[in-house]
Design a protein around this motif. Structure first.
Motif, mmCIF file in Angstrom:
data_model
loop_
_atom_site.group_PDB
_atom_site.id
_atom_site.type_symbol
_atom_site.label_atom_id
_atom_site.label_comp_id
_atom_site.label_asym_id
_atom_site.label_seq_id
_atom_site.Cartn_x
_atom_site.Cartn_y
_atom_site.Cartn_z
ATOM 1 N N THR A 2 6.926 3.930 -8.757
ATOM 2 C CA THR A 2 7.577 4.419 -7.887
ATOM 3 C C THR A 2 7.543 5.846 -7.591
ATOM 4 O OG1 THR A 2 9.288 2.433 -8.379
ATOM 5 C CG2 THR A 2 9.989 4.162 -6.965
ATOM 6 N N ALA B 120 8.023 0.158 0.990
ATOM 7 C CA ALA B 120 9.246 1.053 1.227
ATOM 8 C C ALA B 120 10.272 0.680 0.007
ATOM 9 C CB ALA B 120 9.762 0.923 2.426
ATOM 10 N N ALA C 292 1.452 0.016 -0.704
ATOM 11 C CA ALA C 292 2.610 0.713 -0.621
ATOM 12 C C ALA C 292 3.810 -0.149 0.132
ATOM 13 C CB ALA C 292 2.401 1.821 0.170
ATOM 14 N N LYS D 189 11.001 11.066 -0.260
ATOM 15 C CA LYS D 189 11.722 9.772 -0.231
ATOM 16 C C LYS D 189 10.500 8.777 -1.443
ATOM 17 C CE LYS D 189 14.015 9.514 3.800
ATOM 18 N NZ LYS D 189 14.592 8.797 5.091
ATOM 19 N N ARG E 201 4.462 1.594 -5.343
ATOM 20 C CA ARG E 201 3.063 1.793 -5.354
ATOM 21 C C ARG E 201 2.690 0.416 -6.244
ATOM 22 N NH1 ARG E 201 0.255 7.052 -6.154
ATOM 23 N NH2 ARG E 201 1.425 6.771 -8.250
ATOM 24 N N VAL F 88 7.290 9.586 -5.659
ATOM 25 C CA VAL F 88 7.995 10.175 -4.342
ATOM 26 C C VAL F 88 7.058 10.687 -3.314
ATOM 27 C CG1 VAL F 88 9.795 12.040 -3.851
ATOM 28 C CG2 VAL F 88 9.965 10.641 -5.887
ATOM 29 N N ASN F 89 7.126 10.461 -2.217
ATOM 30 C CA ASN F 89 6.366 10.995 -1.089
ATOM 31 C C ASN F 89 6.430 12.414 -1.094
ATOM 32 O OD1 ASN F 89 5.568 11.951 1.689
ATOM 33 N ND2 ASN F 89 5.242 9.759 1.972
ATOM 34 N N THR F 90 5.466 13.215 -1.272
ATOM 35 C CA THR F 90 5.512 14.587 -1.320
ATOM 36 C C THR F 90 5.931 15.297 0.022
ATOM 37 O OG1 THR F 90 3.250 14.902 -0.757
ATOM 38 C CG2 THR F 90 3.919 15.085 -3.107
ATOM 39 N N VAL F 91 5.831 14.401 1.318
ATOM 40 C CA VAL F 91 6.171 15.110 2.476
ATOM 41 C C VAL F 91 7.471 14.664 2.714
ATOM 42 C CG1 VAL F 91 5.605 14.910 4.993
ATOM 43 C CG2 VAL F 91 3.680 14.849 3.259
ATOM 44 N N SER F 92 8.047 13.359 2.791
ATOM 45 C CA SER F 92 9.392 13.207 3.176
ATOM 46 C C SER F 92 10.268 13.267 1.954
ATOM 47 C CB SER F 92 9.170 11.661 3.348
ATOM 48 O OG SER F 92 9.074 10.813 2.505
ATOM 49 N N PHE G 282 8.821 5.310 -2.961
ATOM 50 C CA PHE G 282 8.208 4.281 -2.391
ATOM 51 C C PHE G 282 7.583 3.637 -3.571
ATOM 52 C CE2 PHE G 282 4.908 7.137 -2.390
ATOM 53 C CZ PHE G 282 3.622 6.332 -2.518
#
Length: 161
Positions: free
Chosen positions: A94, A122, A120, A102, A106, A96-100, A104
């Protein structure tokens, strides 16, 4: 997680051939984005979840559903990169999205014929994160890339057709 890679046969790929090109070697990298997903504890739980008169599916299947029109195709219908599949979780984490910022899920899922896909999901779609040995099933959007390599000029043929 490593990318899912399959060799491409040493024959022209239709789209490339249409453009006058030729491909001798390459690879396919495939990933999936979960649209509707269910996680089952194991194969027995997955089988038990399929009750009623509806068709039953194995715990490892793959159907490229986006290439089939649900009704008689209309002139404006086009295929999509959607698939229905189920398979065993062989890796999970799990990040963390580097842009958002948040998290997710994987997961690497092994489907029929030992085809593995990186999926992927959510984090908000599941109560518990998937773990190795779970069975993941659902509807997915496929994405990927072709790692095509042009013919090796050193291997040119003496005769051409």
């Amino acid at each position: 997680m490593r990318a899912s890679t399959w060799p491409i046969p040493a024959r022209p790929i239709a789209a490339n051939a249409h453009s006058g090109g030729r491909v001798e070697t390459g690879s396919l990298v495939l990933a999936a984005l979960a649209e509707e997903v269910t996680v089952h504890a194991d194969a027995e739980a997955y089988s038990a979840s399929q009750d009623g008169d509806e068709p039953k599916f194995a715990e490892d299947f793959f159907i490229p559903s986006g290439v089939f029109s649900p009704t008689e195709p209309s002139p404006d219908w086009t295929p999509s990169a959607h698939a229905l599949f189920a398979g065993e979780v062989v890796e999970a984490d799990t990040p963390v999205n580097t842009v958002s910022g948040k998290a997710f899920h994987r997961v690497r899922v092994r489907t029929i014929a030992a085809i593995e896909l990186d999926v992927a999901i959510a984090a908000t779609d599941l109560e518990q994160p998937p773990v190795r040995g779970n069975i993941v099933s659902g509807t997915f959007f496929l994405t990927g890339s072709l790692g095509l390599r042009p013919p090796d000029p050193a291997r040119r043929r003496w005769f051409r057709r």
